[in-house]
Design a protein around this motif. Structure first.
Motif, PDB file in Angstrom:
ATOM      1  N   SER A  77       1.291  -1.030   0.168  1.00  0.00           N
ATOM      2  CA  SER A  77       0.165   0.059  -0.133  1.00  0.00           C
ATOM      3  C   SER A  77       1.337   1.553   0.032  1.00  0.00           C
ATOM      4  CB  SER A  77      -1.033   0.014   0.827  1.00  0.00           C
ATOM      5  OG  SER A  77      -0.532   0.478   2.629  1.00  0.00           O
ATOM      6  N   GLY A  78       0.083   2.083  -0.290  1.00  0.00           N
ATOM      7  CA  GLY A  78       1.281   3.874  -0.230  1.00  0.00           C
ATOM      8  C   GLY A  78       1.575   3.798   1.451  1.00  0.00           C
ATOM      9  N   LEU A  79       0.841   3.790   2.340  1.00  0.00           N
ATOM     10  CA  LEU A  79       1.005   3.886   3.415  1.00  0.00           C
ATOM     11  C   LEU A  79       2.314   2.985   3.917  1.00  0.00           C
ATOM     12  CD1 LEU A  79      -1.113   4.099   6.214  1.00  0.00           C
ATOM     13  CD2 LEU A  79       1.211   2.060   6.736  1.00  0.00           C
TER      14      LEU A  79
ATOM     15  N   ASN B  45       4.927   4.988   2.937  1.00  0.00           N
ATOM     16  CA  ASN B  45       5.344   5.696   3.341  1.00  0.00           C
ATOM     17  C   ASN B  45       6.503   5.566   4.408  1.00  0.00           C
ATOM     18  OD1 ASN B  45       4.560   8.574   1.736  1.00  0.00           O
ATOM     19  ND2 ASN B  45       2.559   8.725   2.444  1.00  0.00           N
TER      20      ASN B  45
ATOM     21  N   HIS C  24       0.622  13.472   5.060  1.00  0.00           N
ATOM     22  CA  HIS C  24       0.427  12.654   5.498  1.00  0.00           C
ATOM     23  C   HIS C  24       0.551  11.275   7.264  1.00  0.00           C
ATOM     24  CE1 HIS C  24      -2.118   8.461   5.668  1.00  0.00           C
ATOM     25  NE2 HIS C  24      -2.388   9.249   4.470  1.00  0.00           N
TER      26      HIS C  24
ATOM     27  N   SER D  79       0.968   8.700   7.437  1.00  0.00           N
ATOM     28  CA  SER D  79       1.339   7.338   7.597  1.00  0.00           C
ATOM     29  C   SER D  79       2.861   8.476   8.042  1.00  0.00           C
ATOM     30  CB  SER D  79       1.298   6.818   6.204  1.00  0.00           C
ATOM     31  OG  SER D  79       1.478   7.615   5.269  1.00  0.00           O
TER      32      SER D  79
ATOM     33  N   GLU E  23       3.988  16.844   0.134  1.00  0.00           N
ATOM     34  CA  GLU E  23       2.669  16.731  -0.773  1.00  0.00           C
ATOM     35  C   GLU E  23       2.806  17.401  -2.037  1.00  0.00           C
ATOM     36  OE1 GLU E  23      -0.770  15.044   0.606  1.00  0.00           O
ATOM     37  OE2 GLU E  23      -0.484  14.405   2.636  1.00  0.00           O
TER      38      GLU E  23
ATOM     39  N   SER F 260      -4.602  16.063   1.097  1.00  0.00           N
ATOM     40  CA  SER F 260      -5.802  15.207   1.162  1.00  0.00           C
ATOM     41  C   SER F 260      -7.193  15.827   1.292  1.00  0.00           C
ATOM     42  CB  SER F 260      -5.614  13.557   1.355  1.00  0.00           C
ATOM     43  OG  SER F 260      -4.717  13.044   1.029  1.00  0.00           O
TER      44      SER F 260
ATOM     45  N   ASP G 213       5.719  13.312  -1.776  1.00  0.00           N
ATOM     46  CA  ASP G 213       4.163  11.938  -1.722  1.00  0.00           C
ATOM     47  C   ASP G 213       3.326  12.632  -2.677  1.00  0.00           C
ATOM     48  OD1 ASP G 213       2.020  10.585  -1.041  1.00  0.00           O
ATOM     49  OD2 ASP G 213       1.633  11.033   0.717  1.00  0.00           O
TER      50      ASP G 213
ATOM     51  N   ALA H  59       0.498  10.876  -3.565  1.00  0.00           N
ATOM     52  CA  ALA H  59      -0.134   9.656  -3.551  1.00  0.00           C
ATOM     53  C   ALA H  59      -1.773  10.097  -4.714  1.00  0.00           C
ATOM     54  CB  ALA H  59      -1.013   9.803  -2.286  1.00  0.00           C
ATOM     55  N   ASN H  60      -2.271  11.610  -4.294  1.00  0.00           N
ATOM     56  CA  ASN H  60      -3.434  12.306  -5.212  1.00  0.00           C
ATOM     57  C   ASN H  60      -3.272  12.286  -6.172  1.00  0.00           C
ATOM     58  OD1 ASN H  60      -4.740  11.875  -2.719  1.00  0.00           O
ATOM     59  ND2 ASN H  60      -4.041  13.376  -1.489  1.00  0.00           N
TER      60      ASN H  60
ATOM     61  N   MET I 247       6.837   9.086  -3.809  1.00  0.00           N
ATOM     62  CA  MET I 247       5.872   8.236  -3.887  1.00  0.00           C
ATOM     63  C   MET I 247       4.467   8.067  -4.246  1.00  0.00           C
ATOM     64  SD  MET I 247       2.559   7.805  -1.562  1.00  0.00           S
ATOM     65  CE  MET I 247       2.427   7.085  -1.052  1.00  0.00           C
TER      66      MET I 247
ATOM     67  N   SER J 264       0.411   5.891  -5.182  1.00  0.00           N
ATOM     68  CA  SER J 264      -0.342   5.583  -4.537  1.00  0.00           C
ATOM     69  C   SER J 264      -1.458   4.577  -5.449  1.00  0.00           C
ATOM     70  CB  SER J 264      -1.020   5.885  -3.663  1.00  0.00           C
ATOM     71  OG  SER J 264      -3.280   4.911  -3.310  1.00  0.00           O
TER      72      SER J 264
ATOM     73  N   SER K 178      -4.482   3.407  -5.731  1.00  0.00           N
ATOM     74  CA  SER K 178      -5.807   3.554  -4.330  1.00  0.00           C
ATOM     75  C   SER K 178      -6.316   4.877  -5.552  1.00  0.00           C
ATOM     76  CB  SER K 178      -5.332   3.541  -3.362  1.00  0.00           C
ATOM     77  OG  SER K 178      -4.976   4.430  -2.292  1.00  0.00           O
ATOM     78  N   LYS K 179      -5.586   5.853  -5.823  1.00  0.00           N
ATOM     79  CA  LYS K 179      -6.938   6.671  -6.532  1.00  0.00           C
ATOM     80  C   LYS K 179      -6.928   6.592  -7.427  1.00  0.00           C
ATOM     81  CE  LYS K 179      -5.680   8.457  -2.680  1.00  0.00           C
ATOM     82  NZ  LYS K 179      -5.992   9.414  -1.280  1.00  0.00           N
TER      83      LYS K 179
ATOM     84  N   GLY L 219      -2.280  -0.677  -3.561  1.00  0.00           N
ATOM     85  CA  GLY L 219      -0.679  -0.804  -3.397  1.00  0.00           C
ATOM     86  C   GLY L 219      -0.167   0.638  -3.799  1.00  0.00           C
TER      87      GLY L 219
END
Ligand SMILES: Cc1ncc(COP(=O)(O)O)c(C=O)c1O
Length: 412
Positions: free
Chosen positions: A116-118, A121, A154, A156, A198, A202, A227, A229-230, A256, A258, A260-261, A267
């Motif tokens: 996961s992204g978490l 991080n 975040h 994490s 980031e 988020s 990060d 992720a987004n 980094m 993610s 999931s977005k 992942g």
């Protein structure tokens, strides 16, 4: 159900009273939703259809027939699990394929995927601040490093930084405040520094001043970590919105992402200079001591990454829809996050009103994500929307109409 003999010892901890009180105050949910079907624009909760504004897989890739086929084919070829740690047993071809696609897309030397992204991080922060040796003699010692965090990083990143000492090896700067970052970098000049931030935040959808952060890091000889992720696969790679920020992202040392977005699966990954990323395989801990992405998911991620790089029209159309929704929200008098990223926050303020809103939306058939304390500061509650591209315009109009009605009732 019988309780173990230690049940009375657990009473001292207070879980039962705290959960009871939090539910009575409507702070904790009575229970979380159990979906009868797959996460989508419309979901079924306890047999009832709900229009879903709460999913983060906002492009809905998991419903695409070719993605499903990539997943099931890989399940037959590679099985469902890697069956052990990456180090002891290795990974499957789809993991390597994802890692090489990530290098191509982001222009980085090497990539390492995580479940996961978490975990990516946590692993990054751990690797950059720990001591590691194979033989108890020579090894790596990063315990002298300094982490400089944007305060809105975040959970994490904060969690992994918990072991560090404030103002010794952990420093913070005010969110997106470059004068404050300059002040902090001046204080830690000459040490092994990494600045963490980031790209798209988020909670409020703000965008980091990436070029200015990169400039400051270069001026002070610090490493940088973004990060993303987004923003990953939404911005950059030819997208005109926030093109300058994503061009500058290429100057950031570590990245980094993610899955999931925008990729809509699960992942995460770290990317950067080859030797450091290879060392993270051992030093992150979250690579060596836990499971990897499941092989069919890795194959589906590779499929989506290939599709999204070959044709950006879906994301362009999606971002146009986000702009149109922002205009609809402004037209009914909502105060929305000022930066026009795809993360749209609608100001509510009062935490109690926010929870009432969530329940009233649910009564009317809308699953709406409300962020309140501790996700954001007290009485700074927001409705945090990631527009799901599978929602129809009728769904959006219905939501905006309901919001206007509840806004009049509560006066936010
Ligand atoms: C900024 C940021 N970083 C990290 C994560 C964690 O990513 P993942 O969901 O892949 O664990 C998230 C997810 O919500 C996020 O928004």
């Amino acid at each position: 159900m019988t309780l173990p003999l230690t049940a009375s010892a657990l009473n001292e901890w207070g879980f039962t009273e705290w959960m009871r009180a939090s539910k009575a105050n409507q702070e904790a949910y009575d229970d979380i939703s159990v979906l009868d079907d797959a996460s989508d624009a419309v979901v079924t909760v306890d047999g009832r259809k709900m229009v879903n504004f709460a999913s983060i897989g906002f492009l809905g890739w998991q419903h695409d027939p070719a993605v499903l086929r990539a997943f099931t084919d890989a399940a037959h070829s590679y099985g469902l699990v890697t069956g052990g740690s990456r180090i002891t047993q290795g990974v499957n071809k789809p993991h390597r394929e994802v890692e090489s696609l990530l290098c191509e897309i982001t222009g980085r030397q090497r990539a390492l995927t995580f479940a996961s992204g978490l975990l990516a991080n946590v692993g990054f922060v751990h690797a950059m601040t720990t001591r590691f040796s194979f033989n108890q003699q020579s090894g790596m010692d990063n315990t002298d490093s300094v982490l400089v965090l944007d305060r809105d990083c975040h959970w994490s990143v904060w969690k992994a930084a918990e072991k560090l000492k404030r103002n010794q090896n952990l420093f913070t700067f005010r969110h997106n405040d470059m004068a404050d970052l300059r002040r902090v970098l001046g204080e830690v000049r000459g040490r092994k520094v990494v600045v963490c931030f980031e790209t798209v935040y988020s909670a409020d959808g703000s965008m980091a001043p990436v070029a200015e952060i990169a400039d400051l890091c270069e001026e002070f000889g610090a490493l940088s970590f973004a990060d993303d992720a987004n923003g990953f696969m939404v911005y950059g790679n030819g997208e005109p919105r926030f093109a300058d920020e994503y061009e500058a992202l290429r100057r950031v040392t570590f990245l980094m992402v993610s899955f999931s977005k925008a990729v809509g699966l699960e992942g995460g990954a770290l990317m950067g200079p080859a030797d450091a990323i290879e060392a993270f395989e051992y030093m992150s801990g979250t690579s060596m001591f836990t499971a990897a992405i499941q092989p069919p998911t890795a194959a589906a991620i590779a499929h989506v990454l290939r599709r999204m790089t070959a044709d950006r029209s879906a994301i362009s159309r999606y971002l146009d829809r986000v702009d149109a929704l922002r205009a609809q929200l402004t037209a009914i008098g909502c105060v929305i996050s000022p930066t026009p990223t795809y993360v749209t926050s609608i100001h509510v303020g009062d935490d109690e009103i926010a929870e009432t809103l969530r329940l009233q939306f649910a009564e009317r058939g809308y699953l709406v994500p409300v962020f309140r304390y501790p996700a954001v500061k007290k009485n700074n509650a927001v409705i945090r929307l990631l527009l799901n591209d599978r929602l129809s315009q009728d769904h959006l109009d219905g939501f905006v109409e309901t919001l206007a009605e509840l806004k009049r009732e509560h006066g936010f």
